[in-house]
Enzyme design. Structure first.
Site, mmCIF file in Angstrom:
data_model
loop_
_atom_site.group_PDB
_atom_site.id
_atom_site.type_symbol
_atom_site.label_atom_id
_atom_site.label_comp_id
_atom_site.label_asym_id
_atom_site.label_seq_id
_atom_site.Cartn_x
_atom_site.Cartn_y
_atom_site.Cartn_z
ATOM 1 N N HIS A 59 0.821 -1.207 0.000
ATOM 2 C CA HIS A 59 0.000 0.000 0.000
ATOM 3 C C HIS A 59 0.858 1.262 0.000
ATOM 4 O O HIS A 59 0.500 2.259 -0.630
ATOM 5 C CB HIS A 59 -0.918 -0.016 1.232
ATOM 6 C CG HIS A 59 -1.939 1.075 1.250
ATOM 7 N ND1 HIS A 59 -3.037 1.088 0.411
ATOM 8 C CD2 HIS A 59 -2.033 2.197 1.996
ATOM 9 C CE1 HIS A 59 -3.757 2.165 0.649
ATOM 10 N NE2 HIS A 59 -3.172 2.856 1.598
ATOM 11 N N HIS B 80 -10.430 3.469 -0.005
ATOM 12 C CA HIS B 80 -10.606 3.036 1.384
ATOM 13 C C HIS B 80 -11.478 1.793 1.365
ATOM 14 O O HIS B 80 -12.567 1.759 1.942
ATOM 15 C CB HIS B 80 -11.209 4.151 2.238
ATOM 16 C CG HIS B 80 -10.378 4.471 3.438
ATOM 17 N ND1 HIS B 80 -10.899 4.788 4.664
ATOM 18 C CD2 HIS B 80 -9.025 4.501 3.614
ATOM 19 C CE1 HIS B 80 -9.926 5.014 5.528
ATOM 20 N NE2 HIS B 80 -8.776 4.845 4.909
#
Length: 714
Positions: free
Chosen positions: A33, A79
């Protein structure tokens, strides 16, 4: 805590074993990430520069020149995993995070877009996720006063167990007041302002870099941040005031990997080190240790680099806005990430090793061949087929969603959500057009063409309103890249998007990669979903065509060429053959189509315009009607296509234009394929294709398109 290979590299470079706090920092900053370990080599295929690009990928947000001293800040984030575990807070903090990326560049956020992807709403779980994700986005955006002006809601069973929440934010700033996340000078102080630090969001970056387990809702809840939009609103105003005063030397949002990520990356970019006193960080929970303080992803926090003489000003400004603040460290010549806590040195890491040392690599990839479905037999009831497509949630009106968003706050928005593009006024009559999303079913069947088609579709959304693309940001959502077939999808989707961006001269200036989007609960990986956000320039926002017919007796022109391209179409999906047929190919003359369309729209002779995409020509004709019907004859363009192929093909590069002066519009379109197919008027959509005739009443159209709203209002 760390994978064995990573630990080996770290021990070799540091000359010692990292302690637990240091391992936590590496675990998060070296996660997929944060470090883009297997994606960075692929992302190099993007063209990231251009005449209008001031700052490209690598900062909190990209900066694109608008003109007259104004610049646009662009960012896009995901998200996804948090929104599955806690849909309200997961989606809300997704909005909050990307907004802080924009304000940390010195820009005021002026628009949000939300491409969203869900499982079908025929199960209580998916319905719950859908409802509360929308509520979270609306609740946060409305409270901070940033309009949500456009979005996408796409439904497919492969998003069950792993919905996608992507958010685009656009900001506006004066070019001479920009700040960046690059630290400027050793000896300058680091001031943390905003909310207090708690244990929420612990290890969020590493959580985002693994598949969702069946027990994720319970086990991973500590990884979910809790948002406070009222604090965010104060932080917006404080940041802009401090930037305008000229005291901010650099600035960084605390996002993935929390304080450890933001502080180390800020210092590293400037070729400096940083010394942090973790005890000084304002905390909301008792007994927090150094690991928790560094890794927590508590929301509404920003780091500011200021010169020592301006520290008091920043602290007083924080007091004015009733925000927590503290001097938590300073920049150093020694290029190390050093953290002290309770008198002990908790970390002392070579800073470039932490922020840039993660090894990047291409993974093995194996072509993934989709098993083709049989082409469904002719329906026998074309009218019902049209109504079924209109009622499908992917095509139906999304007004239930956007009516919960305040799209008029800041009074810039000219065109409300629901049309092809959102339009905002920037300076005088000059403005921007905004579009977002993708078609994941196309990308699943053909990653390369799906990647190209993603940009083609969004650019057409801008063009039908006279918008010329300036730049794009992306959110590349895929399954587990450790699986060779998933990595192959990822690789070729990027290649397709990169080639389309070059062909259309639109640079890729920033974005996000979200991998490991798989569900143990449903044993599925998501469809390859290269959602993008595109911003374009509009010369005169007061003269854009309507998205619906405005009068009777106007000629309706179809721009572009329709081919039998129903692969991944909504129609074939409804018929139970989603993998049948040919995937739409981006026309070789796509750039010429777009440019000709922009020129034609800007000439002012087009009264109404609409892109032709999902649901095909049948859906586009029904959507553009509004309160005025139309009669069209498609026999001239049918060729050897069946009525179903002509009506429901999702070929790229097509648009509907309504005009009182068809000769002038035809002359402006020039050599671009186009044909007059009908005339506006009446209370129905009447379509002739050779021996087939369909008539659909406007009330029937409205009723079908309201299917999603009816479901959610029950």
């Amino acid at each position: 805590m760390l994978p064995e290979d990573d630990l080996k590299i770290i021990v070799e470079k540091m000359g010692r074993q990292p302690n637990n706090v240091e391992q936590g920092c590496f675990l998060n900053l070296w996660s997929e990430h944060c470090s883009y370990r297997s994606s960075a080599p692929l992302l190099k295929s993007f063209t990231t520069t251009g005449d209008r690009v001031i700052i490209g990928p690598g900062d909190d947000a990209a900066i694109v020149r608008f003109g007259d001293g104004w610049v646009l800040a662009l960012g896009m984030e995901s998200h996804n995993h948090p929104s599955y575990v806690d849909p309200y807070n997961g989606s809300a903090t997704g909005v909050g995070g990307i907004v802080r990326d924009i304000i940390s560049m010195g820009a005021r956020p002026i628009a949000l877009m939300d491409p969203l992807y869900f499982g079908p709403l025929n199960t209580p779980k998916n319905l719950y996720l859908f409802e509360h994700i929308i509520e979270g986005i609306g609740g946060y955006g409305n409270c901070i006063g940033v309009p949500v002006v456009r979005g996408e809601a796409f439904f497919d069973e492969r998003y069950s167990g792993n919905p996608l929440v992507n958010v685009v934010c656009v900001g506006l700033a004066r070019q001479d007041q920009l700040v960046t996340a690059t630290a400027q000078k050793a000896g300058n102080k680091i001031v943390l302002i905003g909310s207090t630090t708690g244990r929420d969001g612990l290890g969020g970056a590493s959580f985002a870099s693994r598949d969702l387990s069946e027990s994720a809702e319970a086990e991973d809840r500590p990884s979910i941040q809790i948002g406070d939009p009222f604090t965010e609103k104060l932080l917006i105003e404080l940041s802009l005031e401090a930037v305008a005063e000229g005291v901010v030397k650099s600035c960084r949002d605390l996002g993935a990997a929390g304080l450890a990520g933001a502080s180390s990356e800020m210092a590293s970019k400037g070729g400096l080190g940083i010394h942090i006193l973790a005890d000084s960080v304002p905390q909301r929970e008792a007994g927090m240790n150094a690991f928790e303080i560094l890794i927590a992803e508590s929301q509404e926090r920003i780091l500011f680099e200021v010169e020592p003489e301006n520290v008091d000003y920043m602290l007083q400004l924080a007091e004015k806005y009733d925000l927590n603040s503290a001097v938590i460290g300073e920049l150093t010549e020694r290029p190390y990430f050093t953290v002290e806590f309770e008198g002990n040195t908790e970390t002392d890491i070579p800073i470039h090793l932490l922020t840039e040392g993660a090894p990047t690599f291409e993974r093995p990839s194996t072509p993934f061949a989709v098993k083709k479905d049989p082409v469904p037999a002719a329906t026998g009831d074309l009218k019902q087929a049209v109504l079924d497509v209109l009622a499908s949630h992917n095509v139906a009106s999304k007004d239930w969603i956007y009516c919960q968003y305040d799209h008029e706050v800041q009074i810039r928005t000219v065109a409300k959500p629901g049309g092809d593009s959102a339009i905002q006024r920037i300076v005088g009559d000059r403005g921007i057009a905004l579009s977002c999303g993708c078609n994941p079913r196309h990308t699943y069947l053909d990653p390369y063409e799906g990647g190209k088609g993603t940009l083609a579709e969004n650019v057409m959304n801008l063009a039908v309103k006279g918008g010329r693309g300036l730049a794009l940001v992306d959110c590349l959502n895929f399954g587990n890249p450790e699986k060779p077939d998933i990595y192959w999808q990822f690789k070729y989707t990027i290649n397709g998007l990169a080639d389309a961006a070059r062909d259309l001269s639109i640079p890729v200036v920033g974005g996000n990669v979200s991998l490991y989007n798989e569900s143990e609960e449903h044993h599925t990986a998501i469809l390859p979903t290269p959602a993008i956000g595109v911003v374009g320039e509009v010369e005169n926002v007061s003269a854009i065509p309507s998205s619906e017919f405005t009068g009777i007796g106007q000629s309706v022109i179809l721009v572009g060429t329709t081919k039998a391209e129903l692969g991944g179409s909504q129609y074939y999906n409804l018929r139970g053959s989603p993998n049948a047929g040919n995937v739409p190919q981006v026309p070789a003359d796509m750039a010429a189509i777009v440019e000709s369309l922009i020129t034609t729209i800007r000439a002012g002779k087009v009264a109404a315009s609409h892109d032709v995409s999902q649901g095909g020509l049948a859906a586009a004709l029904c959507e553009i009607c509004g309160n005025v019907g139309v009669e069209v004859n498609l026999s001239e363009i049918a060729g050897d296509m069946s009525a179903e192929e002509l009506l429901f093909s999702e070929s790229h590069g097509r648009a509907l234009l309504a005009t009182d002066d068809p000769d002038a519009v035809s002359a402006q379109l020039g050599n671009i394929p186009h044909v007059v197919i009908g005339t506006t008027g009446g209370n129905s959509v009447r379509i002739t294709v050779n021996n087939d005739y369909i008539e659909v009443d406007l009330d029937e159209i409205r009723d079908s398109r309201a299917s999603l709203t009816r479901l959610m209002m029950k």
